[in-house]
Design a protein around this motif. Structure first.
Motif, PDB file in Angstrom:
ATOM      1  N   ARG A 138      -5.508  11.839  -2.954  1.00 17.22           N
ATOM      2  CA  ARG A 138      -5.513  11.726  -4.422  1.00 17.22           C
ATOM      3  C   ARG A 138      -4.490  12.660  -5.033  1.00 17.22           C
ATOM      4  O   ARG A 138      -4.390  13.820  -4.672  1.00 17.22           O
ATOM      5  N   VAL A 139      -3.703  12.146  -5.962  1.00 17.97           N
ATOM      6  CA  VAL A 139      -2.727  13.000  -6.630  1.00 17.97           C
ATOM      7  C   VAL A 139      -3.277  13.327  -8.003  1.00 17.97           C
ATOM      8  O   VAL A 139      -3.664  12.438  -8.754  1.00 17.97           O
ATOM      9  N   ARG A 140      -3.372  14.594  -8.292  1.00 21.87           N
ATOM     10  CA  ARG A 140      -3.853  14.978  -9.625  1.00 21.87           C
ATOM     11  C   ARG A 140      -2.760  14.734 -10.640  1.00 21.87           C
ATOM     12  O   ARG A 140      -1.587  14.620 -10.296  1.00 21.87           O
ATOM     13  N   THR A 174      -1.268   3.128 -14.879  1.00 18.80           N
ATOM     14  CA  THR A 174      -0.517   4.266 -14.350  1.00 18.80           C
ATOM     15  C   THR A 174      -1.297   4.923 -13.209  1.00 18.80           C
ATOM     16  O   THR A 174      -0.733   5.230 -12.165  1.00 18.80           O
ATOM     17  N   MET A 175      -2.599   5.100 -13.412  1.00 15.05           N
ATOM     18  CA  MET A 175      -3.414   5.722 -12.376  1.00 15.05           C
ATOM     19  C   MET A 175      -3.449   4.857 -11.126  1.00 15.05           C
ATOM     20  O   MET A 175      -3.348   5.356 -10.002  1.00 15.05           O
ATOM     21  N   ASP A 176      -3.573   3.521 -11.332  1.00 12.56           N
ATOM     22  CA  ASP A 176      -3.617   2.612 -10.177  1.00 12.56           C
ATOM     23  C   ASP A 176      -2.315   2.670  -9.387  1.00 12.56           C
ATOM     24  O   ASP A 176      -2.326   2.772  -8.165  1.00 12.56           O
ATOM     25  N   ALA A 197       0.881   4.483  -4.696  1.00 12.92           N
ATOM     26  CA  ALA A 197       2.065   5.158  -4.155  1.00 12.92           C
ATOM     27  C   ALA A 197       1.720   6.521  -3.570  1.00 12.92           C
ATOM     28  O   ALA A 197       2.586   7.286  -3.194  1.00 12.92           O
ATOM     29  N   ALA A 198       0.407   6.828  -3.535  1.00 11.98           N
ATOM     30  CA  ALA A 198       0.002   8.172  -3.109  1.00 11.98           C
ATOM     31  C   ALA A 198       0.366   8.441  -1.659  1.00 11.98           C
ATOM     32  O   ALA A 198       0.336   7.544  -0.819  1.00 11.98           O
ATOM     33  N   PRO A 199       0.715   9.674  -1.375  1.00 12.36           N
ATOM     34  CA  PRO A 199       1.042  10.028   0.002  1.00 12.36           C
ATOM     35  C   PRO A 199      -0.191   9.948   0.901  1.00 12.36           C
ATOM     36  O   PRO A 199      -1.317  10.034   0.423  1.00 12.36           O
ATOM     37  N   THR A 200       0.004   9.739   2.165  1.00 13.10           N
ATOM     38  CA  THR A 200      -1.131   9.683   3.075  1.00 13.10           C
ATOM     39  C   THR A 200      -1.066  10.836   4.074  1.00 13.10           C
ATOM     40  O   THR A 200       0.008  11.300   4.439  1.00 13.10           O
ATOM     41  N   VAL A 201      -2.229  11.340   4.435  1.00 11.25           N
ATOM     42  CA  VAL A 201      -2.316  12.383   5.453  1.00 11.25           C
ATOM     43  C   VAL A 201      -3.167  11.811   6.570  1.00 11.25           C
ATOM     44  O   VAL A 201      -4.300  11.400   6.333  1.00 11.25           O
TER      45      VAL A 201
END
Ligand code: G1P
Length: 323
Positions: free
Chosen positions: A316-318, A299-301, A306-310
């Motif tokens: 990192r999404v908490r 799930t974390m992977d 799928a984490a957003p990029t800036v």
């Protein structure tokens, strides 16, 4: 060359255990438990199960806890007997009755070859086994026994080997098989033409590493007496074996089973998990814990993929969903 029965084993444990500080500040690393048994007990058990009758542990400073471990513990036995804890009493008694164990101190930390030299009087003129305390081999049949059987069929010094990743060859003694051709690790044993201790990655003759089990002819002592100090400024057993390979046959035996390098933190943690998975009272709970852990990691992977990029960098999404 002698062809006598192998009755004696030498276990050198004089290292400082700096990789496990602070746990090893006041206790030897060989006493760190794997599940509930100190690491050294696994080694002694393998020797005893292989038919070894007498063991010499070459110790250094700060190793007294090990001697106490294999000694009788009258106080503890009395308390357990009084409380009627017969199961535990049995366990405690079996440790002290396990083997005929002797100790000698290596006063200076001058290397594995030097530690083996301390065993000369104990061994005498017989072939003998050496087991290194950092290498626990998890197998159905004790691996040392297979080496002893091989020796009785073909009396020659034998080293246990295992292929390692090329990048790691500089942590080991590396062997060069005599015959060219198919991967010798698929054979039960094969002859070696040379060995080198901790070669540079670019210079290693193969990726077959010496693992901590040896059957040695007593001639090794004469060789150890006359060779110079080698890699790391230490008297190296590998260098003595290299000399021996010029004088007599030297055999490599690929290990069967799983080798745990418990001198390494990751190896130590892995050994704890693998041995716990073999224990009836632990395996159920551990398996379901590992299953849920794997799910969590998945799930974390996928969340991090799928984490957003800036500005092109992943953010990192908490767990709460906040960035
Ligand atoms: C020792 C030996 C080395 C062998 C290794 C196996 O090295 O010198 O040849 O490959 O054990 O564990 P150490 O790990 O003590 O540096």
């Amino acid at each position: 060359m002698t062809n006598k029965r192998i009755r004696k084993a030498v276990i050198p444990v004089a290292g400082l255990g700096t990789r496990f500080l602070p746990a090893t500040k006041s206790q030897p690393k060989e006493m760190l438990p794997v599940v509930d048994k100190p690491a050294i007990q696994y080694i002694v058990e393998e020797a005893v199960a292989s038919g070894i009758e007498s063991i010499l542990i070459v110790t250094g400073r700060n190793k007294r806890a090990m001697e106490d471990h294999f000694d009788k513990s009258f106080e503890l036995e009395t308390i357990l007997a009084e409380k009627g804890k017969t199961g535990l009493l049995e366990i405690v008694r079996s440790v002290s009755g396990m083997a005929d164990i002797h100790y000698i101190r290596q006063k200076d930390a001058l290397g594995l070859g030097h530690a083996i030299l301390q065993a000369r009087a104990f061994v005498g003129d017989e072939p003998f086994a050496v087991l290194l305390g950092d290498d626990i081999i998890q197998a159905d049949e004790p691996f040392l026994r297979s080496m002893m059987e091989a020796y009785h069929r073909e009396p020659a010094s034998i080293v246990a080997v295992q292929p390692v990743p090329r990048k790691d060859v500089d942590k080991y003694g590396i062997v060069m098989p005599k015959a060219a051709g198919p991967a010798p690790q698929d054979q039960p044993y094969f002859e070696i033409s040379s060995l080198v201790e901790k070669p540079r990655v670019a210079e290693a003759p193969s990726s077959l590493a010496v693992i901590g089990r040896y059957i040695l002819e007593p001639t090794i002592f004469d060789v150890l007496e006359r060779i110079p100090f080698g890699a790391g400024g230490e008297l190296q057993l590998t260098d003595a074996l290299q000399q021996l390979s010029g004088m007599s046959r030297l055999i490599a035996m690929p290990i069967t089973g799983v080798r745990h390098d418990i001198g390494d933190k990751f190896g130590y943690i892995r050994a704890n998990i693998e041995f716990a998975l073999e224990r009836e009272e632990l395996k159920q709970d551990l398996r379901s814990y590992l299953r849920s852990l794997v799910q969590q990691i998945h799930t974390m992977d996928s969340a991090s993929q799928a984490a957003p990029t800036v500005q092109g960098k992943r953010v990192r999404v908490r767990k709460t969903g906040r960035v």
